[in-house]
Design a protein around this motif. Sequence first.
Motif, PDB file in Angstrom:
ATOM      1  N   GLY A   7       0.820  -1.209   0.000  1.00  0.00           N
ATOM      2  CA  GLY A   7       0.000   0.000   0.000  1.00  0.00           C
ATOM      3  C   GLY A   7       0.851   1.255   0.000  1.00  0.00           C
ATOM      4  N   ARG A   8       0.251   2.328  -0.468  1.00  0.00           N
ATOM      5  CA  ARG A   8       0.889   3.646  -0.464  1.00  0.00           C
ATOM      6  C   ARG A   8      -0.141   4.649   0.068  1.00  0.00           C
ATOM      7  N   ILE A   9       0.179   5.290   1.182  1.00  0.00           N
ATOM      8  CA  ILE A   9      -0.675   6.341   1.739  1.00  0.00           C
ATOM      9  C   ILE A   9       0.069   7.655   1.597  1.00  0.00           C
ATOM     10  N   ILE A  10      -0.573   8.616   0.950  1.00  0.00           N
ATOM     11  CA  ILE A  10       0.076   9.900   0.677  1.00  0.00           C
ATOM     12  C   ILE A  10      -0.854  11.003   1.174  1.00  0.00           C
ATOM     13  N   ASN A  11      -0.397  11.735   2.166  1.00  0.00           N
ATOM     14  CA  ASN A  11      -1.186  12.824   2.745  1.00  0.00           C
ATOM     15  C   ASN A  11      -0.725  14.164   2.187  1.00  0.00           C
ATOM     16  N   VAL A  12      -1.677  15.033   1.930  1.00  0.00           N
ATOM     17  CA  VAL A  12      -1.347  16.371   1.432  1.00  0.00           C
ATOM     18  C   VAL A  12      -1.382  17.344   2.602  1.00  0.00           C
ATOM     19  N   SER A  13      -0.208  17.748   3.038  1.00  0.00           N
ATOM     20  CA  SER A  13      -0.060  18.713   4.126  1.00  0.00           C
ATOM     21  C   SER A  13       0.123  20.098   3.508  1.00  0.00           C
ATOM     22  N   SER A  14       0.942  20.937   4.096  1.00  0.00           N
ATOM     23  CA  SER A  14       1.154  22.297   3.601  1.00  0.00           C
ATOM     24  C   SER A  14       2.308  22.929   4.354  1.00  0.00           C
ATOM     25  N   THR A  15       2.943  23.927   3.735  1.00  0.00           N
ATOM     26  CA  THR A  15       3.946  24.699   4.465  1.00  0.00           C
ATOM     27  C   THR A  15       3.292  25.461   5.614  1.00  0.00           C
ATOM     28  N   SER A  16       1.974  25.630   5.556  1.00  0.00           N
ATOM     29  CA  SER A  16       1.253  26.286   6.653  1.00  0.00           C
ATOM     30  C   SER A  16       1.337  25.482   7.945  1.00  0.00           C
ATOM     31  N   ALA A  17       1.730  24.205   7.856  1.00  0.00           N
ATOM     32  CA  ALA A  17       1.918  23.391   9.060  1.00  0.00           C
ATOM     33  C   ALA A  17       2.957  24.013   9.982  1.00  0.00           C
TER      34      ALA A  17
END
Length: 250
Positions: free
Chosen positions: A132-142
């Motif tokens: 499996g591959r799980i890819i989360n979209v975060s942000s530089t705003s983190a």
Amino acid sequence: MTNIKRVAIVTGGAKGIGKAVVERLAQEGYQVAVLDTDDAALRLMGEDARGGEPLLRVTDISEPDDVKGAVAEIVGRFGRIDILVNNAGVIRDNLLYKMSDGDWDTVMDVHLKGAFLMTREVQTFMVQQKYGRIINVSSTSALGNRGQANYSTAKAGLQGLTKTLAIELGPYGITANAVAPGFIETDMTRQTAERMGVPFDELVSMSINQIPARRSGQPEDIANAVAFFADERSSYVNGQILYISGGPVS
């Protein structure tokens, strides 16, 4: 690489970054399922499908029953789930003293609760497959951003989730990574310009002046990174946060 037809789910995949990810994964040969709350955008995507025939489903990922129904439909149609891209997101920007409970809850429900529900549901199939591959979209705003206490917190939370998933699911052949976009030209950044009371072109110019690469980001830039994490050959890349912002971040 295997001859198995890999199946990918992209949440919030009808517009912006999500749509670019869907198109890139389709070009790579993946069968893609697109989940979004925007029925009209999904219908347009169906009319303009590029590469394969994606499964399109109106889904509220913050609702457990909706998530279960969506995943069951995808497995029923394709027989497996190999890649999950937790991309769905909303903004309810405001300074802290103006931020309502609803502003906070809505952002947390979509970004964090939605990613949790989707991941919990698909991991069962990935564990059974030992892949499996799980890819989360975060942000530089983190890393913190004025007027985005809710959004920044949610995106930072996704990074913590990513690293925890990498530890827990890694032994089952499942990797978890995150992309963290900087300024990307999307409908969401247009909303940011509207909130700031400046024309979008002016916001783009202002942003470019602060970006070492001297250009703004496009959805395709993020899709390229997602495709890397999704690749079978990226099996030793796990628990990483990749900032995509045209320069270093701090």
